[in-house]
Design a protein around this motif. Structure first.
Motif, PDB file in Angstrom:
ATOM      1  N   GLN A  45       0.817  -1.213   0.000  1.00  0.00           N
ATOM      2  CA  GLN A  45       0.000   0.000   0.000  1.00  0.00           C
ATOM      3  C   GLN A  45       0.845   1.255   0.000  1.00  0.00           C
ATOM      4  OE1 GLN A  45      -3.722   0.198   2.240  1.00  0.00           O
ATOM      5  NE2 GLN A  45      -2.923   1.997   3.301  1.00  0.00           N
ATOM      6  N   GLY A  46       1.977   1.227   0.680  1.00  0.00           N
ATOM      7  CA  GLY A  46       2.828   2.399   0.741  1.00  0.00           C
ATOM      8  C   GLY A  46       2.261   3.472   1.655  1.00  0.00           C
ATOM      9  N   THR A  47       2.714   4.704   1.450  1.00  0.00           N
ATOM     10  CA  THR A  47       2.254   5.849   2.237  1.00  0.00           C
ATOM     11  C   THR A  47       1.782   6.938   1.290  1.00  0.00           C
ATOM     12  OG1 THR A  47       4.461   6.857   2.305  1.00  0.00           O
ATOM     13  CG2 THR A  47       3.910   5.289   4.047  1.00  0.00           C
ATOM     14  N   LEU A  48       1.256   8.020   1.867  1.00  0.00           N
ATOM     15  CA  LEU A  48       0.806   9.131   1.031  1.00  0.00           C
ATOM     16  C   LEU A  48       1.966   9.796   0.295  1.00  0.00           C
ATOM     17  CD1 LEU A  48      -1.861  10.819   3.349  1.00  0.00           C
ATOM     18  CD2 LEU A  48      -2.245   9.382   1.344  1.00  0.00           C
ATOM     19  N   ASN A  49       3.151   9.768   0.887  1.00  0.00           N
ATOM     20  CA  ASN A  49       4.323  10.353   0.229  1.00  0.00           C
ATOM     21  C   ASN A  49       4.918   9.419  -0.817  1.00  0.00           C
ATOM     22  OD1 ASN A  49       4.186  12.707   1.791  1.00  0.00           O
ATOM     23  ND2 ASN A  49       5.380  11.780   3.453  1.00  0.00           N
ATOM     24  N   ALA A  50       4.748   8.145  -0.634  1.00  0.00           N
ATOM     25  CA  ALA A  50       5.254   7.149  -1.588  1.00  0.00           C
ATOM     26  C   ALA A  50       4.185   6.075  -1.760  1.00  0.00           C
ATOM     27  CB  ALA A  50       6.566   6.543  -1.106  1.00  0.00           C
ATOM     28  N   MET A  51       3.221   6.343  -2.636  1.00  0.00           N
ATOM     29  CA  MET A  51       2.087   5.442  -2.810  1.00  0.00           C
ATOM     30  C   MET A  51       2.514   4.138  -3.464  1.00  0.00           C
ATOM     31  SD  MET A  51      -1.024   7.911  -4.034  1.00  0.00           S
ATOM     32  CE  MET A  51      -1.566   9.282  -2.999  1.00  0.00           C
ATOM     33  N   GLY A  52       1.991   3.047  -2.918  1.00  0.00           N
ATOM     34  CA  GLY A  52       2.215   1.749  -3.516  1.00  0.00           C
ATOM     35  C   GLY A  52       1.107   1.390  -4.492  1.00  0.00           C
ATOM     36  N   PRO A  53       1.237   0.279  -5.199  1.00  0.00           N
ATOM     37  CA  PRO A  53       0.236  -0.095  -6.203  1.00  0.00           C
ATOM     38  C   PRO A  53      -1.124  -0.426  -5.614  1.00  0.00           C
ATOM     39  CG  PRO A  53       1.831  -1.857  -5.881  1.00  0.00           C
ATOM     40  CD  PRO A  53       2.365  -0.661  -5.132  1.00  0.00           C
ATOM     41  N   ALA A  54      -1.193  -0.713  -4.296  1.00  0.00           N
ATOM     42  CA  ALA A  54      -2.479  -1.069  -3.694  1.00  0.00           C
ATOM     43  C   ALA A  54      -3.203   0.115  -3.070  1.00  0.00           C
ATOM     44  CB  ALA A  54      -2.276  -2.138  -2.619  1.00  0.00           C
ATOM     45  N   MET A  55      -2.547   1.276  -2.992  1.00  0.00           N
ATOM     46  CA  MET A  55      -3.137   2.421  -2.306  1.00  0.00           C
ATOM     47  C   MET A  55      -4.473   2.833  -2.919  1.00  0.00           C
ATOM     48  SD  MET A  55      -2.966   4.904   0.003  1.00  0.00           S
ATOM     49  CE  MET A  55      -1.260   5.094   0.554  1.00  0.00           C
TER      50      MET A  55
END
Length: 223
Positions: A45-55
């Motif tokens: 999912q990552g974070t808002l600063n580094a979004m992952g493909p599941a975000m």
């Protein structure tokens, strides 16, 4: 003596459910949300600063699921429409569009069948064109304009601004541009070409109207 008007939404209600359509729609949205959450379970999912493909798909699924719960809740509070007959045309073309997107955006193989990954530049328009025919009012001209305008927007949003690892175009396309161009430069140029093509198609075809005339007698007969 008055009779209920057709389409007024009045029907014989049984049990506490006041809107059967709301319940059916809510259950369908919950099923779609659960499927999306299950399919993205292994993605980062990552974070808002580094979004992952599941975000994005995961939070969209949560929003869809909450909407389904709201539909079901209101179905017990507000009067609604009963379940009506439905056609298989809509679900067929929507599912076909999703499958076409899935097998063309990345490399796909199933037994002896192997398809090269075409990226969002081809999978996007293909899904829009096929899915658009879910409605009988679909016109090829409108779908072409929509596909050529919506796809470059998604390309820039996901591939350029959000830096998501989504295949944008086939690698063979990179050979058509100067060797010193970066991937993002090629992406922006491709998106610009598609956007210009959408404007050209719209301007060249805006004067064309359908010659079909509705001759149905909506009172029950036909002329």
């Amino acid at each position: 003596m008055s009779t209920p008007r057709e389409g007024s939404g009045s029907f014989e209600r049984r049990g506490p459910v006041r809107s059967p359509q709301g319940v059916a729609g809510g259950i369908l949205l919950l099923a779609l949300a659960a499927l999306a959450l299950w399919l993205t379970r292994d993605l980062d999912q990552g974070t808002l600063n580094a979004m992952g493909p599941a975000m994005l798909p995961r939070w969209l699924a949560i929003g869809v699921g909450l909407s389904g719960l709201a539909l079901i809740a209101f179905a017990f509070i507000r009067e609604g429409e009963p379940l009506e007959r439905w056609s298989v045309r809509g679900p067929f073309f929507v599912i076909a569009g999703i499958l076409a997107f899935a097998v063309t955006i990345r490399d796909f193989s199933f037994g002896p069948l192997a398809l090269p990954g075409l990226g969002l530049v081809a999978a996007g328009p293909l899904a829009i064109l096929i899915g658009g025919y879910a409605t009988p009012e679909a016109r090829l001209r409108d779908l072409v304009v929509l596909s050529l305008s919506l796809t470059p927007f998604c390309m820039v949003l996901f591939g350029d601004l959000l830096n998501l690892p989504i295949p944008i175009f086939p690698q063979a396309l990179a050979g058509l541009f100067p060797a010193d161009w970066s991937q993002k430069a090629i992406l922006r140029a491709t998106a610009a070409v598609m956007a210009v093509a959408a404007v050209i198609v719209f301007l060249l075809t805006r004067g064309r109207t359908s010659n079909r005339v509705d001759v149905a007698d909506h009172s029950g007969g036909r002329i």
